[in-house]
Scaffold this motif. Sequence first.
Motif, short mmCIF file in Angstrom:
data_model
loop_
_atom_site.label_atom_id
_atom_site.label_comp_id
_atom_site.label_asym_id
_atom_site.label_seq_id
_atom_site.Cartn_x
_atom_site.Cartn_y
_atom_site.Cartn_z
N MET A 239 0.96 -1.04 -0.09
CA MET A 239 0.03 0.00 0.03
C MET A 239 0.76 1.49 0.27
O MET A 239 0.25 2.29 0.00
N ALA A 240 1.88 0.68 0.81
CA ALA A 240 3.03 2.35 0.70
C ALA A 240 3.23 2.89 -0.31
O ALA A 240 3.90 3.90 -1.26
N ILE A 241 3.76 1.51 -1.41
CA ILE A 241 4.38 2.13 -3.21
C ILE A 241 3.13 2.28 -3.63
O ILE A 241 3.41 3.08 -3.85
N GLY A 242 1.69 1.66 -3.49
CA GLY A 242 0.92 2.53 -3.79
C GLY A 242 0.70 4.06 -3.91
O GLY A 242 0.42 5.01 -4.97
N LEU A 243 0.88 4.61 -2.61
CA LEU A 243 1.01 5.80 -2.20
C LEU A 243 1.40 6.54 -3.22
O LEU A 243 1.85 7.95 -3.31
N TYR A 244 3.14 6.18 -2.73
CA TYR A 244 4.43 6.37 -3.95
C TYR A 244 3.94 7.13 -4.92
O TYR A 244 4.14 7.88 -5.64
N ASN A 245 3.03 5.67 -5.89
CA ASN A 245 3.20 6.01 -7.50
C ASN A 245 1.31 7.17 -7.37
O ASN A 245 2.63 7.75 -8.21
N THR A 246 1.18 7.76 -6.16
CA THR A 246 0.09 8.71 -6.83
C THR A 246 1.11 9.46 -6.58
O THR A 246 0.75 11.15 -7.51
N LEU A 247 1.59 9.92 -5.33
CA LEU A 247 2.04 11.27 -5.23
C LEU A 247 3.66 11.71 -5.71
O LEU A 247 3.19 12.70 -5.52
N LEU A 248 4.01 10.38 -6.42
CA LEU A 248 5.33 10.89 -6.91
C LEU A 248 4.67 11.48 -8.58
O LEU A 248 5.56 12.73 -9.70
N LYS A 249 3.30 11.58 -9.36
CA LYS A 249 3.05 12.28 -10.22
C LYS A 249 2.61 13.59 -9.77
O LYS A 249 2.07 14.25 -10.96
N THR A 250 2.64 14.00 -9.00
CA THR A 250 2.18 15.88 -8.03
C THR A 250 3.44 15.92 -7.68
O THR A 250 4.63 15.59 -7.88
N ASP A 251 3.34 17.48 -7.22
CA ASP A 251 3.97 17.99 -6.79
C ASP A 251 4.27 18.13 -5.15
O ASP A 251 5.10 18.67 -4.68
N PHE A 252 3.72 16.89 -4.61
CA PHE A 252 3.36 17.15 -3.73
C PHE A 252 5.13 16.01 -3.10
O PHE A 252 5.14 15.03 -3.60
N ARG A 253 6.21 16.40 -2.38
CA ARG A 253 6.99 15.95 -2.19
C ARG A 253 6.77 15.04 -0.69
O ARG A 253 6.82 15.62 0.68
N ILE A 254 7.48 13.63 -0.46
CA ILE A 254 7.58 12.49 0.23
C ILE A 254 8.50 13.43 1.07
O ILE A 254 9.54 13.00 0.50
N GLY A 255 8.45 12.36 1.90
CA GLY A 255 9.70 13.21 3.27
C GLY A 255 9.26 14.61 3.45
O GLY A 255 10.45 15.27 4.35
N GLU A 256 8.72 15.65 2.45
CA GLU A 256 8.75 16.77 2.64
C GLU A 256 7.30 17.07 3.28
O GLU A 256 6.71 17.83 4.45
N HIS A 257 6.36 16.99 2.07
CA HIS A 257 4.88 17.27 2.92
C HIS A 257 4.16 16.14 3.27
O HIS A 257 2.97 16.41 4.26
N ILE A 258 3.88 15.03 2.98
CA ILE A 258 3.48 13.78 3.29
C ILE A 258 4.34 13.01 3.65
O ILE A 258 5.69 12.00 2.95
N HIS A 259 4.49 12.23 4.56
CA HIS A 259 5.79 11.54 5.36
C HIS A 259 4.98 10.02 5.15
O HIS A 259 3.90 9.53 5.90
N ILE A 260 5.98 8.26 5.45
CA ILE A 260 5.53 7.57 4.77
C ILE A 260 5.88 6.64 5.90
O ILE A 260 7.22 6.32 5.14
N ILE A 261 5.61 5.44 6.38
CA ILE A 261 6.46 4.49 7.12
C ILE A 261 5.06 3.14 6.41
O ILE A 261 4.00 3.05 6.29
N GLY A 262 6.35 1.89 5.90
CA GLY A 262 5.18 0.97 5.65
C GLY A 262 5.41 0.45 6.89
O GLY A 262 5.92 0.58 8.17
N PHE A 263 5.51 -1.31 6.00
CA PHE A 263 5.18 -2.68 6.80
C PHE A 263 5.77 -3.74 6.17
O PHE A 263 5.39 -3.75 5.32
N ASP A 264 7.10 -4.19 6.41
CA ASP A 264 6.95 -5.92 5.78
C ASP A 264 8.97 -5.71 5.10
O ASP A 264 9.51 -6.65 4.71
#
Length: 321
Positions: A239-264
Amino acid sequence: MISIKDVAKKAGVSISTVSYALNGNPKVTEETSARILKIASELNYVPNAAARTLKKRVSKIIGVYLTDFSGAFYGEILQGMKEVLNKRGYDLIVCSGSYSHRLLPQRMIDGAVVLDHSFASEELLQLADRGHKLVVLDRELSHSNINHVLLDNKAGATLAVEYLIERGHRKLYVLTGPKDSYDSKQRLQATKQTIERHSDLIYVEIEGNFNKDSGERAAEQIIREYKEPVAVFCMNDEMAIGLYNTLLKTDFRIGEHIHIIGFDNIELTQYTQPRLATIDYSKRKWGALASEQLIKLIGGEKVEHERVYVSLIKGESVGEG
């Protein structure tokens, strides 16, 4: 279809002699055995595996039941199982769906490892009552013929949420797994218990399905509601990868605007940019341990329930809040 009777008739021996020869029994001389094997080969005789299994009440085959085979999660678990089983003279078959449940009562397999929330606990208990040996990875069942080898989901979820809080995040989205998933329920319970200890947190729960598509849908919701930096705990890496896939198409930056942690800590997370923070454990060890426990059960040995422990992997996907 050629039968063992046909082989015996052409060889001029009894059916039992053919059976001894096919199974390498020393009761038959090497000369006779070689002659019978040659005739069986010429006739294209194939032994009836089902009949042999019923007679011996052992197949040397172990089944593993999975909900599905999608995603990158199952490969290492199966590899860990296969390595142990092959060393002990067992083969492994992977099963899914209710039709394959009959392999146990028909004794086509000697036991099973279950990681399939659609396999009802009541059915597993009934099978155990009939003497079938089982190891479950996705529930807790009390029966002498059932052992459970469980992931320490609660510790993992606690590590993930506390890591986000320690980094200063005060608005948390939590992307769960399916409602009937044991792992998801355990992780959610620990998440809520951790959040309850911090009254200043804003908590938003989004139901997912452990697949990338639910991560993509969650990203769309988070983007719609975005007003300030937020943290997201995805209860698995898919699910975290799915989140990445969508955010990378936007101006939102992972680790700056949206911070993500997964499991596995699936292999794919090592190649994410920025590197995904996640909860790690040995999936190969989990599978190996399940196989070891099942072999002990089948052999009548005493077994204790086991737990697979977890650790935190920090990543640039979680910055300061």
